[in-house]
Design a protein around this motif. Structure first.
Motif, PDB file in Angstrom:
ATOM      1  N   ARG A 260     -19.583  56.793  28.546  1.00  0.00           N
ATOM      2  CA  ARG A 260     -19.349  57.429  29.826  1.00  0.00           C
ATOM      3  C   ARG A 260     -20.294  57.190  30.954  1.00  0.00           C
ATOM      4  O   ARG A 260     -20.155  56.874  32.215  1.00  0.00           O
ATOM      5  CB  ARG A 260     -19.391  58.935  29.345  1.00  0.00           C
ATOM      6  CG  ARG A 260     -19.300  60.085  30.599  1.00  0.00           C
ATOM      7  CD  ARG A 260     -19.874  61.313  30.248  1.00  0.00           C
ATOM      8  NE  ARG A 260     -21.332  61.230  29.980  1.00  0.00           N
ATOM      9  CZ  ARG A 260     -21.859  62.164  29.084  1.00  0.00           C
ATOM     10  NH1 ARG A 260     -21.328  63.232  28.734  1.00  0.00           N
ATOM     11  NH2 ARG A 260     -23.231  61.895  28.921  1.00  0.00           N
ATOM     12  N   ARG A 263     -19.803  53.729  32.156  1.00  0.00           N
ATOM     13  CA  ARG A 263     -18.656  53.987  33.378  1.00  0.00           C
ATOM     14  C   ARG A 263     -19.233  54.409  34.548  1.00  0.00           C
ATOM     15  O   ARG A 263     -18.716  53.792  35.849  1.00  0.00           O
ATOM     16  CB  ARG A 263     -17.481  54.692  32.874  1.00  0.00           C
ATOM     17  CG  ARG A 263     -16.644  54.016  31.807  1.00  0.00           C
ATOM     18  CD  ARG A 263     -15.754  54.861  30.958  1.00  0.00           C
ATOM     19  NE  ARG A 263     -14.726  54.183  30.579  1.00  0.00           N
ATOM     20  CZ  ARG A 263     -13.646  55.003  29.777  1.00  0.00           C
ATOM     21  NH1 ARG A 263     -13.817  56.057  29.590  1.00  0.00           N
ATOM     22  NH2 ARG A 263     -12.528  54.007  29.356  1.00  0.00           N
ATOM     23  N   ALA A 282     -12.792  54.655  40.440  1.00  0.00           N
ATOM     24  CA  ALA A 282     -12.537  55.165  39.162  1.00  0.00           C
ATOM     25  C   ALA A 282     -11.534  54.526  38.241  1.00  0.00           C
ATOM     26  O   ALA A 282     -11.806  54.402  36.803  1.00  0.00           O
ATOM     27  CB  ALA A 282     -11.963  56.566  39.478  1.00  0.00           C
ATOM     28  N   TYR A 287     -11.049  55.735  34.379  1.00  0.00           N
ATOM     29  CA  TYR A 287     -10.801  56.985  34.871  1.00  0.00           C
ATOM     30  C   TYR A 287      -9.426  56.999  35.471  1.00  0.00           C
ATOM     31  O   TYR A 287      -9.201  56.589  36.583  1.00  0.00           O
ATOM     32  CB  TYR A 287     -12.090  57.710  35.605  1.00  0.00           C
ATOM     33  CG  TYR A 287     -13.044  57.937  34.969  1.00  0.00           C
ATOM     34  CD1 TYR A 287     -13.299  59.371  34.192  1.00  0.00           C
ATOM     35  CD2 TYR A 287     -14.123  57.241  34.954  1.00  0.00           C
ATOM     36  CE1 TYR A 287     -14.389  59.837  33.755  1.00  0.00           C
ATOM     37  CE2 TYR A 287     -15.494  57.679  34.209  1.00  0.00           C
ATOM     38  CZ  TYR A 287     -15.291  58.796  33.623  1.00  0.00           C
ATOM     39  OH  TYR A 287     -16.455  59.269  32.928  1.00  0.00           O
ATOM     40  N   ASN A 289      -7.836  60.244  36.028  1.00  0.00           N
ATOM     41  CA  ASN A 289      -7.968  61.642  36.715  1.00  0.00           C
ATOM     42  C   ASN A 289      -8.957  61.687  37.449  1.00  0.00           C
ATOM     43  O   ASN A 289     -10.328  61.812  37.211  1.00  0.00           O
ATOM     44  CB  ASN A 289      -8.177  62.776  35.422  1.00  0.00           C
ATOM     45  CG  ASN A 289      -7.890  64.236  35.791  1.00  0.00           C
ATOM     46  OD1 ASN A 289      -8.622  64.454  36.849  1.00  0.00           O
ATOM     47  ND2 ASN A 289      -7.437  64.988  34.918  1.00  0.00           N
ATOM     48  N   TYR A 292     -11.563  64.831  37.176  1.00  0.00           N
ATOM     49  CA  TYR A 292     -12.375  64.669  35.943  1.00  0.00           C
ATOM     50  C   TYR A 292     -13.517  63.732  36.485  1.00  0.00           C
ATOM     51  O   TYR A 292     -14.610  63.910  36.324  1.00  0.00           O
ATOM     52  CB  TYR A 292     -11.709  64.339  34.863  1.00  0.00           C
ATOM     53  CG  TYR A 292     -12.530  64.136  33.618  1.00  0.00           C
ATOM     54  CD1 TYR A 292     -13.239  65.346  33.392  1.00  0.00           C
ATOM     55  CD2 TYR A 292     -12.745  63.208  32.997  1.00  0.00           C
ATOM     56  CE1 TYR A 292     -14.063  65.301  31.976  1.00  0.00           C
ATOM     57  CE2 TYR A 292     -13.520  62.710  31.957  1.00  0.00           C
ATOM     58  CZ  TYR A 292     -14.293  63.727  31.469  1.00  0.00           C
ATOM     59  OH  TYR A 292     -15.115  63.634  30.215  1.00  0.00           O
ATOM     60  N   PHE A 293     -13.052  62.635  37.042  1.00  0.00           N
ATOM     61  CA  PHE A 293     -13.985  61.544  37.515  1.00  0.00           C
ATOM     62  C   PHE A 293     -15.005  62.276  38.294  1.00  0.00           C
ATOM     63  O   PHE A 293     -16.414  62.069  38.416  1.00  0.00           O
ATOM     64  CB  PHE A 293     -13.383  60.251  38.299  1.00  0.00           C
ATOM     65  CG  PHE A 293     -14.127  59.627  38.920  1.00  0.00           C
ATOM     66  CD1 PHE A 293     -15.059  58.642  38.021  1.00  0.00           C
ATOM     67  CD2 PHE A 293     -14.346  59.047  40.218  1.00  0.00           C
ATOM     68  CE1 PHE A 293     -15.914  57.522  38.611  1.00  0.00           C
ATOM     69  CE2 PHE A 293     -14.854  58.367  40.811  1.00  0.00           C
ATOM     70  CZ  PHE A 293     -15.974  57.729  40.238  1.00  0.00           C
ATOM     71  N   SER A 296     -17.461  64.596  36.717  1.00  0.00           N
ATOM     72  CA  SER A 296     -18.498  63.772  35.740  1.00  0.00           C
ATOM     73  C   SER A 296     -19.365  63.014  36.684  1.00  0.00           C
ATOM     74  O   SER A 296     -20.691  62.878  36.417  1.00  0.00           O
ATOM     75  CB  SER A 296     -17.484  62.748  35.147  1.00  0.00           C
ATOM     76  OG  SER A 296     -16.621  63.463  34.273  1.00  0.00           O
TER      77      SER A 296
END
Length: 318
Positions: A260, A263, A282, A287, A289, A292-293, A296
């Motif tokens: 994670r 990324r 993303a 990613y 979504n 969510y990206f 995060s």
């Protein structure tokens, strides 16, 4: 090569902040020191040197220190250790000096950027209260008043917190609260790294360390389509549980957390390129979504990807 004796810290116009300026003959910048009510002390070292320089200073009382080197390279020789050691950019370390010591620091790079957390040993015992067995090697050194140094790497999640501290958007008391909170967060990550490094009680085999670095390379080779945990474990010849345990010992993170963070850090680099938009960045790091990206990304860097895309100059330096 010049040798400079650091002067005592002086109060600044910013409340609860002291500073040591380096002489203009060797460069510019200095050391900012912020004491907090919790007993934790935060130190920023930010210097631009004209030439390699040796700094001489004194640690006035026994202390526990967590260091994070973001830029620069230096050789450090405290009087309480038999051998000097070298610190490079990306290194982190735990230090314990049981008495007042004289220290010499030879800076070989022109730019130096470091952050230190300092606290008295009794405060460390309060922090680990109830979990002493997991920190036994560290606490044993302190109880016996034996100098101790344990080196690690700065993990991606630590680096994110460090740059949030360097780019604090607040002023006055709000800034003080923000930095103290981030200092405590950074301390928690470092303590977890110390704890995970002492789980086995014995050093890892070099062959296992090599397997973990191989696993890390496999994870980042294709961020959009990384291997699942079972495939990863089989690829490096470890079972799933040992992969998790050894990964934490080497990186202070689980394989998923490591992936994670890699990324998100890669996405940040991509967003600094004016040709890449948020959706493209993303997707390129795996990613699909966008919500969510965004959550995060903001959780890690304190800024949304769209804000970073519009104002790349606010991004933390690499």
């Amino acid at each position: 090569m010049k040798t400079i004796q650091l002067s005592p810290p002086q109060p600044t116009a910013i409340p609860n902040q002291n500073r040591i300026d380096i002489p203009s003959s060797v460069g510019k910048g200095g050391i900012d020191i912020l004491p907090f009510a919790s007993g934790l002390q935060l130190m920023f070292v930010d210097m631009q040197l004209k030439q390699p320089t040796v700094f001489q200073g004194f640690l006035e009382k026994p202390s526990v220190c967590f260091g994070f080197c973001l830029k620069g390279k230096f050789h450090y020789r405290p009087s309480c250790l038999d051998q000097p050691f070298t610190v490079n950019a990306g290194d982190s370390g735990f230090f314990y000096y049981p008495r007042s010591v004289e220290a010499f620091e030879k800076a070989t790079d022109k730019q130096r950027l470091r952050i230190h957390l300092i606290l008295e040993s009794e405060h460390l015992f309060k922090v680990v209260h109830g979990d002493e067995d997991r920190f036994y090697p560290v606490l044993k050194s302190i109880e016996k008043k034996t100098p101790c140094r344990i080196g690690h790497n700065i993990t991606p999640v630590m680096r994110a917190v460090l740059y949030q501290m360097l780019h604090c958007p607040y002023h006055g008391m709000t800034r003080q609260l923000f930095l103290e909170g981030k200092a405590m967060e950074l301390l928690s990550h470092k303590m977890e790294q110390l704890k995970s490094g002492s789980i086995s009680g014995t050093p890892m085999k070099s062959s296992d360390t090599e397997r973990i670095h191989q696993a890390a390379q496999l994870l980042v080779h294709d961020l959009e389509h990384p291997p699942n945990i079972m495939t990863l474990a089989n690829s490096v010849g470890l079972n799933r549980n040992k992969l998790h345990l050894c990964f934490r010992q080497v990186f202070g993170l689980s394989p998923f957390e490591f992936l994670r963070n890699q990324r998100l850090q890669t996405a940040m680099v991509l967003l600094q390129d004016s040709e890449i938009n948020v959706t493209q960045a993303a997707m390129m790091v795996g990613y699909s979504n966008m919500s969510y990206f965004t959550r995060s990304f903001k959780s890690m860097f304190g800024i949304t990807p769209s804000h970073l895309r519009k104002s790349p100059s606010t991004a933390p330096p690499n």
